[in-house]
Enzyme design. Structure first.
Site, PDB file in Angstrom:
ATOM      1  N   LYS A  72       0.902  -1.207   0.089  1.00 41.37           N
ATOM      2  CA  LYS A  72      -0.169  -0.089   0.101  1.00 41.37           C
ATOM      3  C   LYS A  72       0.762   1.280  -0.077  1.00 41.37           C
ATOM      4  O   LYS A  72       0.708   2.355  -0.752  1.00 41.37           O
ATOM      5  CB  LYS A  72      -1.068   0.045   1.294  1.00 41.37           C
ATOM      6  CG  LYS A  72      -2.093  -0.961   1.178  1.00 41.37           C
ATOM      7  CD  LYS A  72      -2.957  -0.838   2.208  1.00 41.37           C
ATOM      8  CE  LYS A  72      -4.074  -1.937   2.110  1.00 41.37           C
ATOM      9  NZ  LYS A  72      -3.553  -3.319   2.477  1.00 41.37           N
ATOM     10  N   ARG A 182      -2.728  21.652  24.528  1.00 41.27           N
ATOM     11  CA  ARG A 182      -1.799  21.137  23.609  1.00 41.27           C
ATOM     12  C   ARG A 182      -1.635  22.311  22.477  1.00 41.27           C
ATOM     13  O   ARG A 182      -0.944  22.096  21.607  1.00 41.27           O
ATOM     14  CB  ARG A 182      -1.918  19.785  22.999  1.00 41.27           C
ATOM     15  CG  ARG A 182      -2.375  18.758  23.929  1.00 41.27           C
ATOM     16  CD  ARG A 182      -2.071  17.248  23.426  1.00 41.27           C
ATOM     17  NE  ARG A 182      -2.889  17.062  22.196  1.00 41.27           N
ATOM     18  CZ  ARG A 182      -4.253  16.972  22.222  1.00 41.27           C
ATOM     19  NH1 ARG A 182      -4.785  16.710  23.417  1.00 41.27           N
ATOM     20  NH2 ARG A 182      -4.975  16.961  21.066  1.00 41.27           N
TER      21      ARG A 182
HETATM   22  N1  DCP Z   1      -8.854  10.816  27.184  1.00 42.92           N
HETATM   23  C1  DCP Z   1      -8.317   9.619  27.149  1.00 42.92           C
HETATM   24  N2  DCP Z   1      -8.856   8.647  26.722  1.00 42.92           N
HETATM   25  C2  DCP Z   1     -10.113   8.905  26.007  1.00 42.92           C
HETATM   26  C3  DCP Z   1     -10.878  10.151  25.968  1.00 42.92           C
HETATM   27  C4  DCP Z   1     -10.020  11.066  26.352  1.00 42.92           C
HETATM   28  O1  DCP Z   1      -7.124   9.582  27.572  1.00 42.92           O
HETATM   29  N3  DCP Z   1     -10.784   7.833  25.371  1.00 42.92           N
HETATM   30  C5  DCP Z   1      -8.172  12.068  27.559  1.00 42.92           C
HETATM   31  C6  DCP Z   1      -7.212  12.594  26.582  1.00 42.92           C
HETATM   32  C7  DCP Z   1      -7.826  13.787  25.795  1.00 42.92           C
HETATM   33  C8  DCP Z   1      -8.592  14.274  26.981  1.00 42.92           C
HETATM   34  O2  DCP Z   1      -8.886  13.209  27.729  1.00 42.92           O
HETATM   35  O3  DCP Z   1      -6.845  14.722  25.403  1.00 42.92           O
HETATM   36  C9  DCP Z   1      -9.843  15.075  26.818  1.00 42.92           C
HETATM   37  O4  DCP Z   1     -10.763  14.453  25.841  1.00 42.92           O
HETATM   38  P1  DCP Z   1     -11.372  14.869  24.540  1.00 42.92           P
HETATM   39  O5  DCP Z   1     -12.220  14.089  23.976  1.00 42.92           O
HETATM   40  O6  DCP Z   1     -11.818  16.600  24.909  1.00 42.92           O
HETATM   41  O7  DCP Z   1      -9.810  15.548  23.350  1.00 42.92           O
HETATM   42  P2  DCP Z   1      -9.048  16.481  23.124  1.00 42.92           P
HETATM   43  O8  DCP Z   1      -9.367  17.617  24.003  1.00 42.92           O
HETATM   44  O9  DCP Z   1      -7.556  16.138  23.145  1.00 42.92           O
HETATM   45  O10 DCP Z   1      -9.321  16.905  21.713  1.00 42.92           O
HETATM   46  P3  DCP Z   1     -10.602  17.612  21.075  1.00 42.92           P
HETATM   47  O11 DCP Z   1     -10.289  18.874  20.499  1.00 42.92           O
HETATM   48  O12 DCP Z   1     -11.511  16.775  19.985  1.00 42.92           O
HETATM   49  O13 DCP Z   1     -11.635  17.793  22.138  1.00 42.92           O
END
Ligand code: DCP
Ligand code: MG
Ligand code: MN
Length: 388
Positions: A72, A182
């Site tokens: 791929k 982040r």
């Molecule tokens: N988290 C995790 N495992 C998951 C869901 C979340 O470890 N299955 C942790 C890591 C994520 C944080 O919680 O960074 C926050 O979850 P979010 O779903 O809000 O993800 P992000 O903030 O990173 O991205 P987004 O911009 O989509 O909210």
């Protein structure tokens, strides 16, 4: 794949990983975990490879890349694309599943079941499907929940929650984690962490804060309230900022992603990111029904709040900052070192035999994120470098 170095790897193979990501996401939406995890592992392996891949042989030499994946990769190198992506990710089924997966509270099995019941549009779901309470909220705010939040608005939401928290308990610490911490330019939701340096007052915050935010009209829908995650409490819901005096109105949104290519029937789907207009012009644009015009921000946002004891702040901060992929790598690394990492603590001296834990070990002191990296023998990585 927790890399020991803090240097941010330059991803020289995004043309390859972006194609493979489409396959991973589509297989995930089809509940084909085996294939999606396989592609995700391959993507991680390629991201960790520090050079640009230029041949099938080179790909094959990367640990974790087998013959079929190398084929791929060779196809992508030759033609810039993968025929399998068109086969698997395009077409009515894949696109309908993507549409349905945007409903909060619907996973791959539900999306699949809706598809098999011949539902094809959000209107079909609205009028014909049996929806859980979560899915009803997810559908009501479909467009809002699926649009990204600009950083500036995340900061406003943070400030709003901070003021409400401090008016209840002086000295509390309120911080947005997740993709915002982040450094991402836009965020999927707002992840607020609350703690209190006196080690006790955090216990006074959770319920009163939610009551206050609900009564003020800031919180509009509650999804999940979890008060029994050890000493941590977690809330998932939907909020909107007070908007009195705001000059922004929304209209004419371009679909930001081909993921949502289907025309959505709701009025709000034609609305858009904020345009700043000279004062006075806001009145020309009718507010969506049911919202007191000029009082609330038009857009609803997903809000997550966790309230944690001060002792758990660093592990909670690291967990809530993510990314989810980074968290998995860190936990795996901890396990390999006879430790165990969670949002609550970092423990050492864990004895495992097979899948069984023979000893729980002991808790390490983790006052800061830096201390967690140090215990794990890693160089510190700032939040901006924790995407993988
Ligand atoms: N988290 C995790 N495992 C998951 C869901 C979340 O470890 N299955 C942790 C890591 C994520 C944080 O919680 O960074 C926050 O979850 P979010 O779903 O809000 O993800 P992000 O903030 O990173 O991205 P987004 O911009 O989509 O909210
Ligand atoms: Mg988030
Ligand atoms: Mn979140």
């Amino acid at each position: 794949c927790a890399r020991p170095s803090s240097s941010k790897p330059v991803d020289l193979n995004t043309h390859i990983t972006s194609e493979l990501s489409k396959l991973a996401a589509t297989y995930k939406s089809k509940n084909d975990t085996w294939r999606s995890v396989g592609y995700e592992r391959a993507i991680a392996a390629i991201r960790n490879y520090s050079k640009e891949i230029t041949s099938r042989e080179e790909a094959l030499a990367i640990p974790g890349i087998g013959g079929r994946l190398a084929d791929k990769i060779a196809e992508i190198l030759e033609s810039g694309r993968l025929r399998k992506v068109a086969e698997v990710c395009e077409g009515e089924e894949a696109e309908t599943l993507r549409l349905f997966l945007g409903v909060w509270g619907a996973g791959p099995s539900t999306a699949q079941a809706w598809y098999l019941q011949d539902f094809r549009t959000l209107d079909d779901l609205r009028t014909k499907a049996t929806l859980t309470r979560h899915q009803q909220i997810g559908l009501k705010h479909y467009d809002d929940i699926n649009s990204r939040i600009p950083r500036s608005e995340v900061a406003e939401i943070e400030e709003h929650v901070r003021e409400a928290t401090l008016s209840l308990v002086r000295g509390a610490e309120v911080l947005v984690c997740g993709s915002y911490r982040r450094g991402k330019p836009t965020c999927g939701d707002v992840d607020v962490l609350i703690t209190h340096p006196d080690g006790q007052s955090h216990e006074l915050i959770f319920r009163p804060l939610l009551v206050r935010l609900r009564e003020s009209g800031f919180l509009t829908d509650d999804l999940v309230t979890q008060e029994d995650n050890g000493n941590q409490k977690k809330y998932l819901g939907v909020c909107r900022l007070p908007g009195e005096g705001r000059k922004e109105v929304q209209r004419g949104r371009e679909r930001q992603s081909s993921h949502f290519r289907f025309a959505l029937k709701s009025t709000r789907s034609q609305l858009s990111c904020f345009h700043t207009l000279p004062s006075g012009h806001g009145a020309d644009i009718p507010a969506p029904q049911g919202l007191p015009s000029g009082v609330w921000h038009l857009q609803h946002r997903r809000l997550d709040v966790i309230v944690v004891p001060y002792q758990e702040r660093a592990t909670a901060l690291m967990y809530f900052t993510g990314s989810a992929h980074f968290n998995r790598s860190m936990r795996l690394l901890a396990t390999k070192k006879g430790m165990s990492l969670s949002e609550h603590s970092l423990r050492a001296g864990i004895v495992r035999q097979g899948g069984e834990k023979l000893s729980d070990g002991y808790m390490l002191d983790t006052p800061t994120e830096e201390s967690i990296f140090a215990h794990l023998g890693l160089e510190y990585r700032p939040p901006e470098e924790r995407d993988h």
